[in-house]
Design an enzyme around this catalytic site. Structure first.
Site, PDB file in Angstrom:
ATOM      1  CB  CYS A   8      21.407  62.317  55.914  1.00  0.00           C
ATOM      2  SG  CYS A   8      20.967  61.129  54.829  1.00  0.00           S
ATOM      3  N   GLY A  34      26.991  64.554  53.334  1.00  0.00           N
ATOM      4  CA  GLY A  34      26.360  63.936  52.226  1.00  0.00           C
ATOM      5  C   GLY A  34      26.468  64.702  50.968  1.00  0.00           C
ATOM      6  CG  ASN A 108      21.760  62.134  60.104  1.00  0.00           C
ATOM      7  OD1 ASN A 108      22.204  62.825  60.924  1.00  0.00           O
ATOM      8  ND2 ASN A 108      22.073  60.916  59.627  1.00  0.00           N
ATOM      9  N   GLY A 109      19.702  58.859  59.488  1.00  0.00           N
ATOM     10  CA  GLY A 109      19.807  57.817  60.140  1.00  0.00           C
ATOM     11  C   GLY A 109      19.494  56.648  59.462  1.00  0.00           C
ATOM     12  CE1 TYR A 248      36.498  60.558  57.055  1.00  0.00           C
ATOM     13  CE2 TYR A 248      34.276  59.757  56.892  1.00  0.00           C
ATOM     14  CZ  TYR A 248      35.122  60.121  56.226  1.00  0.00           C
ATOM     15  OH  TYR A 248      35.229  60.331  55.177  1.00  0.00           O
ATOM     16  CB  SER A 289      39.389  62.613  58.329  1.00  0.00           C
ATOM     17  OG  SER A 289      39.957  61.667  57.460  1.00  0.00           O
ATOM     18  CG  ASP A 351      43.497  57.352  57.718  1.00  0.00           C
ATOM     19  OD1 ASP A 351      42.893  58.760  57.960  1.00  0.00           O
ATOM     20  OD2 ASP A 351      43.344  56.709  56.856  1.00  0.00           O
ATOM     21  CG  ASP A 352      39.674  58.938  59.846  1.00  0.00           C
ATOM     22  OD1 ASP A 352      38.859  57.998  59.464  1.00  0.00           O
ATOM     23  OD2 ASP A 352      40.110  59.810  59.254  1.00  0.00           O
ATOM     24  CB  CYS A 388      27.164  51.154  61.048  1.00  0.00           C
ATOM     25  SG  CYS A 388      25.985  52.183  61.808  1.00  0.00           S
ATOM     26  CB  CYS A 439      26.606  53.509  69.482  1.00  0.00           C
ATOM     27  SG  CYS A 439      26.477  52.278  68.276  1.00  0.00           S
ATOM     28  CB  CYS A 442      31.342  49.865  63.762  1.00  0.00           C
ATOM     29  SG  CYS A 442      31.589  51.572  64.269  1.00  0.00           S
TER      30      CYS A 442
HETATM   31  S1  SF4 Z   1      29.404  53.781  66.385  1.00  0.00           S
HETATM   32 FE1  SF4 Z   1      29.559  52.538  64.763  1.00  0.00          FE
HETATM   33  S2  SF4 Z   1      27.919  51.066  64.736  1.00  0.00           S
HETATM   34 FE2  SF4 Z   1      27.352  52.808  66.295  1.00  0.00          FE
HETATM   35  S3  SF4 Z   1      26.133  54.054  65.110  1.00  0.00           S
HETATM   36 FE3  SF4 Z   1      28.459  54.816  64.855  1.00  0.00          FE
HETATM   37  S4  SF4 Z   1      29.171  53.832  63.131  1.00  0.00           S
HETATM   38 FE4  SF4 Z   1      27.245  53.022  63.506  1.00  0.00          FE
END
Ligand code: SF4
Length: 467
Positions: A8, A34, A108-109, A248, A289, A351-352, A388, A439, A442
């Site tokens: 979002c 979004g 958003n989240g 991305y 992208s 590609d990303d 994620c 983070c 993923c």
């Molecule tokens: S880095 Fe990956 S797992 Fe962490 S918030 Fe972003 S998309 Fe989600």
């Protein structure tokens, strides 16, 4: 879809006579975050008004709509649903009236404990009209017996866990909240005397506003008639900014988490070229992208960058293939190869990300059909191996090709002569000293915020994807 989709975009403005119009423009700049629904809520100091609709920002506002959205403060939201069903009922902002007065919220989240909170609230008699996790926050707020709006909000948001960048609007206040890990971006700007909060700086640029600073992780900023006041009600937590914003999601003309997306993304490409070099005649980005990373790749490799694939920008999300007998346009509807660039060439495609592999497979085939003598696929992030839980729409682990296949199996599946990903070290190296603040779940399967056990089913490996 073979892409991870954005969750979002949010925007808020306080203290401007053109609040609704500026919110509209801000959302226009955030449309990439979004495309399923859009909404704006305004306050004239007495009452809140709202307009929500399915589809794009540009298609859903008219002079009549703006006439109804009176007032000098506004919040807006563009949504791609990650939690809760899609539909105007779940579009945001969500507006309620409760003992604390009217309030509208844009989120958003994704809350990882939304179900747990919801079960508790339902057990206590709450009735939910939407399936959105954002609704849960409003229920907590409405039930609070705290004397002030600020205290009621603190009581509710501190019960939430996971990713949340929020904008809230009351009769006379604009409030911005960012979770203590700072998963999603949220930034502050000024336009004259007016305050702006938004997901990305590209929204500030469009309305000629000045960037001030990011809303800090764990900060609640309340902007009202007395000015702006900052609260830090959360227990401090390690930063966990979403690295995928740089890979991305965010627009390359934005700054997120204090860094230029364009610079970081280009650096991904430079590092990718060093780690995954291959003899080639031409570097071709998969637009849009892949463009920044391909630029960095070409710069370091010395191989010329050419736009060998052209994107049709007018393919809407509702594209329906017209008739059975002329189906299977496949990826050609979106991308068309430029034969004069590809014919007889050793091509590096950049590609990303590579999620399920289905689109990459089609693109490689298309580039070969256009006459390329070799096709080498390079991906500007590590293999996506885990879903994620923090607001990005990823497939289940079983559908993530890198979670269930070896590198060689993926290469064969997509039909490339070679395949190379950026390493995790390369990814984090590109964000520099801030590397510990990101983070990367993923890519690693290591999650900074625990998620409920029933969600763990997502992580179980299933059978390999059928070829
Ligand atoms: S880095 Fe990956 S797992 Fe962490 S918030 Fe972003 S998309 Fe989600």
């Amino acid at each position: 879809m073979d892409e991870l989709r954005e969750e979002c975009g949010i925007f808020g403005i306080y203290g401007h006579t053109e609040a609704a119009n500026l919110a509209y423009l801000g959302l226009y700049a955030l449309q990439h975050r979004g495309q399923e629904s859009v909404g704006i809520a305004t306050s004239d100091g007495e009452r809140l008004q709202i307009h929500k609709a399915m589809g794009y920002v540009a298609d859903n506002f008219s002079e009549d709509t703006f006439a109804k959205l009176a007032g000098t403060s506004a919040i807006g939201h563009v949504r791609y649903s990650t939690a809760g069903e899609s539909g105007v009922k779940n579009a945001q902002p969500i507006l309620i009236d409760c003992a604390h007065g009217e309030i509208a919220i844009g989120h958003n989240g994704n809350l990882v404990n939304a179900q747990e909170l919801r079960d508790r609230l339902v057990g206590q008699g709450s009735i939910f009209q939407t399936t959105s996790d954002t609704d849960t926050l409003l229920h907590l707020y409405a039930r609070s017996r705290a004397a002030t709006i600020e205290d009621a909000l603190i009581e509710s948001v501190t019960q939430a866990q996971g990713a949340f960048s929020l904008v809230l609007l009351t009769r006379d206040r604009l409030i911005a909240v960012r979770d203590p890990h700072g998963f999603r971006p949220l930034t502050l700007g000024r336009l004259g005397d007016a305050y702006i909060v938004c997901s990305e700086t590209c929204a500030l640029d469009l309305i000629d506003a000045q960037w001030v600073r990011d809303i800090e992780p764990g900060e609640m900023l309340v902007i009202g008639p007395e000015g702006a006041k900052s609260y830090h009600p959360f227990t401090p937590a390690p930063a966990a900014h979403c690295i995928f914003e740089h890979v991305y999601f965010a627009r390359p003309d934005s700054y997120v988490f204090g860094q230029s997306v364009n610079e970081v993304r280009t650096e991904f490409g430079r590092r990718l070229a060093r780690e995954q070099a291959v003899p080639a005649d031409v570097v071709v980005p998969i637009p849009d992208s892949g463009v920044c990373a391909a630029t960095g790749f070409a710069e370091v490799s010395g191989v010329p960058l050419r736009m060998g694939l052209i994107r049709n920008h007018y393919v809407g999300r509702t594209f329906i293939e017209p008739h059975q007998s002329i189906r299977h346009f496949g990826v050609r509807v979106k991308l068309n190869p430029v034969k004069s660039i590809l014919q007889g060439k050793r091509v590096v495609l950049v590609d990303d990300s590579l999620v399920r592999g289905t689109t990459s497979r089609k693109i490689v085939k298309m580039v070969r059909a256009a006459g390329a003598s070799e096709v080498h696929m390079r991906i500007s992030c590590p293999p996506t191996v885990s879903p994620c839980f923090y607001g990005v729409d990823t497939p289940r682990r079983a559908e993530l090709i890198a979670a269930t296949h070896t590198l060689e199996e993926i290469r064969r599946y997509i039909g490339a002569d070679s395949l190379g990903y950026l390493s995790l070290e390369g990814l984090l190296g590109a964000v520099g000293p801030a590397r510990g603040d990101y983070c990367t779940s993923c890519y690693t399967g290591r999650y900074p915020v625990a998620f409920p056990q029933d969600e763990a089913a997502y992580l179980q490996l299933a059978l390999k994807l059928a070829e």
